[in-house]
Design an enzyme around this catalytic site. Structure first.
Site, PDB file in Angstrom:
ATOM      1  N   GLU A  16       0.811  -1.227   0.000  1.00  0.00           N
ATOM      2  CA  GLU A  16       0.000   0.000   0.000  1.00  0.00           C
ATOM      3  C   GLU A  16       0.841   1.272   0.000  1.00  0.00           C
ATOM      4  O   GLU A  16       0.665   2.153   0.846  1.00  0.00           O
ATOM      5  CB  GLU A  16      -0.995  -0.048   1.179  1.00  0.00           C
ATOM      6  N   GLU A  23      -5.919 -10.749  -1.926  1.00  0.00           N
ATOM      7  CA  GLU A  23      -6.723 -10.568  -0.700  1.00  0.00           C
ATOM      8  C   GLU A  23      -8.200 -10.438  -1.042  1.00  0.00           C
ATOM      9  O   GLU A  23      -8.907  -9.588  -0.504  1.00  0.00           O
ATOM     10  CB  GLU A  23      -6.280  -9.301   0.056  1.00  0.00           C
ATOM     11  N   ASP A  77     -12.019 -10.248  -1.455  1.00  0.00           N
ATOM     12  CA  ASP A  77     -13.345 -10.400  -0.842  1.00  0.00           C
ATOM     13  C   ASP A  77     -14.280  -9.431  -1.542  1.00  0.00           C
ATOM     14  O   ASP A  77     -13.839  -8.447  -2.141  1.00  0.00           O
ATOM     15  CB  ASP A  77     -13.349 -10.236   0.691  1.00  0.00           C
ATOM     16  N   ASN A  99       2.174  -4.788  -3.321  1.00  0.00           N
ATOM     17  CA  ASN A  99       0.803  -5.247  -3.110  1.00  0.00           C
ATOM     18  C   ASN A  99      -0.061  -4.046  -2.715  1.00  0.00           C
ATOM     19  O   ASN A  99       0.359  -3.213  -1.903  1.00  0.00           O
ATOM     20  CB  ASN A  99       0.846  -6.271  -1.959  1.00  0.00           C
ATOM     21  N   HIS A 159     -10.042  -6.194  -2.704  1.00  0.00           N
ATOM     22  CA  HIS A 159     -11.107  -5.952  -1.717  1.00  0.00           C
ATOM     23  C   HIS A 159     -12.213  -5.180  -2.433  1.00  0.00           C
ATOM     24  O   HIS A 159     -12.162  -3.955  -2.541  1.00  0.00           O
ATOM     25  CB  HIS A 159     -10.574  -5.147  -0.530  1.00  0.00           C
TER      26      HIS A 159
HETATM   27  O1  9MR Z   1      -7.150  -8.999   7.988  1.00  0.00           O
HETATM   28  C1  9MR Z   1      -6.377  -8.052   8.684  1.00  0.00           C
HETATM   29  C2  9MR Z   1      -7.105  -7.652   9.963  1.00  0.00           C
HETATM   30  O2  9MR Z   1      -7.212  -8.748  10.841  1.00  0.00           O
HETATM   31  C3  9MR Z   1      -6.375  -6.494  10.616  1.00  0.00           C
HETATM   32  O3  9MR Z   1      -7.126  -6.041  11.726  1.00  0.00           O
HETATM   33  C4  9MR Z   1      -6.198  -5.380   9.608  1.00  0.00           C
HETATM   34  C5  9MR Z   1      -5.477  -4.189  10.184  1.00  0.00           C
HETATM   35  O4  9MR Z   1      -5.300  -3.212   9.214  1.00  0.00           O
HETATM   36  O5  9MR Z   1      -5.453  -5.876   8.500  1.00  0.00           O
HETATM   37  C6  9MR Z   1      -6.166  -6.830   7.807  1.00  0.00           C
HETATM   38  O6  9MR Z   1      -5.535  -7.185   6.617  1.00  0.00           O
HETATM   39  C7  9MR Z   1      -5.266  -6.121   5.707  1.00  0.00           C
HETATM   40  C8  9MR Z   1      -4.017  -6.490   4.957  1.00  0.00           C
HETATM   41  O7  9MR Z   1      -2.966  -6.732   5.868  1.00  0.00           O
HETATM   42  C9  9MR Z   1      -3.625  -5.433   3.966  1.00  0.00           C
HETATM   43  N1  9MR Z   1      -4.719  -5.109   3.084  1.00  0.00           N
HETATM   44  C10 9MR Z   1      -5.981  -4.808   3.715  1.00  0.00           C
HETATM   45  C11 9MR Z   1      -6.380  -5.935   4.662  1.00  0.00           C
HETATM   46  C12 9MR Z   1      -7.737  -5.674   5.282  1.00  0.00           C
HETATM   47  O8  9MR Z   1      -7.692  -4.556   6.121  1.00  0.00           O
END
Ligand code: 9MR
Length: 347
Positions: free
Chosen positions: A163, A269, A271, A204, A240
């Site tokens: 990011e 990732e 969803d 990513n 996402h």
């Molecule tokens: O799935 C992850 C969640 O459990 C955490 O609380 C969150 C914190 O930002 O991060 C989530 O995963 C993220 C990923 O690491 C990067 N892309 C976005 C994902 C969803 O927030």
């Protein structure tokens, strides 16, 4: 890696549902498909099919059985992030990441390492004070060598930088960018490559699926890094998605232009969330999106696989972050239309 041998048979109810959904045709196909998980179907195309997994799910036996039966790649949702792996400066903690590596090994799955350099989920010691550029560069180098070195030979790929860009294609103003400038990206890739020369190294991000200012910025950066000989292997499109924002129709073309730079791509990732309640119509639309995004990946030779950001709504991050939204994954307490759509795309 084909997992047919290790997969247990899907329940009779599933087989019946597959037939009803027109997925399996004829008794031979029914008998055969009953044994195949999403990963087995993806493997026929030379692709993997993965899921994120995280802490609480690791003690959920029914969950783990499906994870083992259906997937051949796992990504720790949190366990390899900086806050977890270097909670105090120079003190490393690999237990969460190691647990997932061990689980993956037991299931004959590979691991996507996630993530080395990010602005979020950093430990307090790192964010609570100012660092000079040379201090921060040394911190980043040490962390990268420690983590990639610890998992050397055990992870298939790393999301090295996560990011890094804003929606308009400018660099995100993170601790890394502010203190080190854009060169931190090439540095991190080079260090990660030195620490594990066989791991595939990725950038990513989310909202990268459609062609637009953000994916254009990644395209320019990736081209630049390749031209400079920086060890970049792939770009991860998080995926996402949300029904209310429309399907990214340029996904396939976008994946293709990155692969034409000599890079792998992956949906890392995925969803597809929706505004609740989840009606039959919304679930049907969601299924179409899952099918289409999988087909987009299959259509692009170097799109190497698809990972869902956990496979069941039970463990999704979505409801906690987007109030009133949810139901983003192919499973809830049963199989959703999205699951059958994935099989359809892969079969
Ligand atoms: O799935 C992850 C969640 O459990 C955490 O609380 C969150 C914190 O930002 O991060 C989530 O995963 C993220 C990923 O690491 C990067 N892309 C976005 C994902 C969803 O927030």
């Amino acid at each position: 890696m084909a997992k047919t041998g290790t997969r247990l048979r899907l329940a009779g109810a599933l087989a019946a549902a597959l037939v009803a959904a027109g997925v399996a045709n004829g008794p031979a196909a029914q008998a055969h498909d009953r044994q195949l998980g999403l990963a087995d179907l993806a493997h026929r195309h030379g692709r993997y099919f993965g899921s994120a997994v995280d802490g609480p799910a690791l003690t959920d036996s029914p969950y783990l059985k499906i994870l083992g039966d259906q997937f051949d790649m796992v990504t720790p949702a949190n366990g390899m992030k900086w806050y977890a792996t270097e909670p105090q400066q120079g003190v490393f903690d690999w237990k969460d990441g190691d647990a997932i590596v061990q689980l993956a090994r037991a299931n004959h799955q590979r691991v996507r390492g996630h993530t080395l350099v990010w602005h979020s989920q950093l430990p307090d010691w790192l964010t609570s004070r100012e660092w000079t550029a040379s201090e921060l560069r040394a911190i980043l180098k040490k962390h990268t060598f420690a983590e990639v070195g610890h998992y050397r030979g055990k992870v298939y790929s790393w999301d090295v930088v996560n990011e890094a860009f804003n929606e308009d294609g400018t660099y995100r103003d993170t601790i890394w960018y502010q203190t080190l400038g854009p060169g931190y990206i090439a540095d991190a890739l080079r260090w990660a490559h030195q620490a594990d020369p066989h791991a595939k190294l990725y950038l990513n991000d989310y909202n990268l699926e459609a062609i637009g200012p953000k994916s254009d910025a990644y395209y320019r950066l990736a081209k630049d890094l390749k031209a400079q000989g920086v060890p970049l292997d792939g770009v991860g499109f998080q995926g996402h998605l949300a029904l209310q924002y429309g399907y990214p129709a340029t996904l396939e073309d976008n994946l293709r232009r990155f692969t034409e730079l000599g890079l792998d791509t992956a949906l890392t990732e995925v969803d597809v969330r929706m505004q609740l309640p989840a009606t039959d119509e919304k679930l049907a639309e969601q299924a179409t999106w899952y099918r289409d995004l999988t087909e987009a990946c299959l259509a692009v030779r170097h799109c190497v696989g698809v990972t869902v950001w956990d496979y069941t709504d039970k463990y999704s991050w979505v409801p906690g972050v987007f109030p009133g939204e949810g139901a983003p994954l192919p499973w809830d307490d049963q199989l959703k239309p999205a699951y059958y759509a994935l099989r359809e795309a892969l079969d």
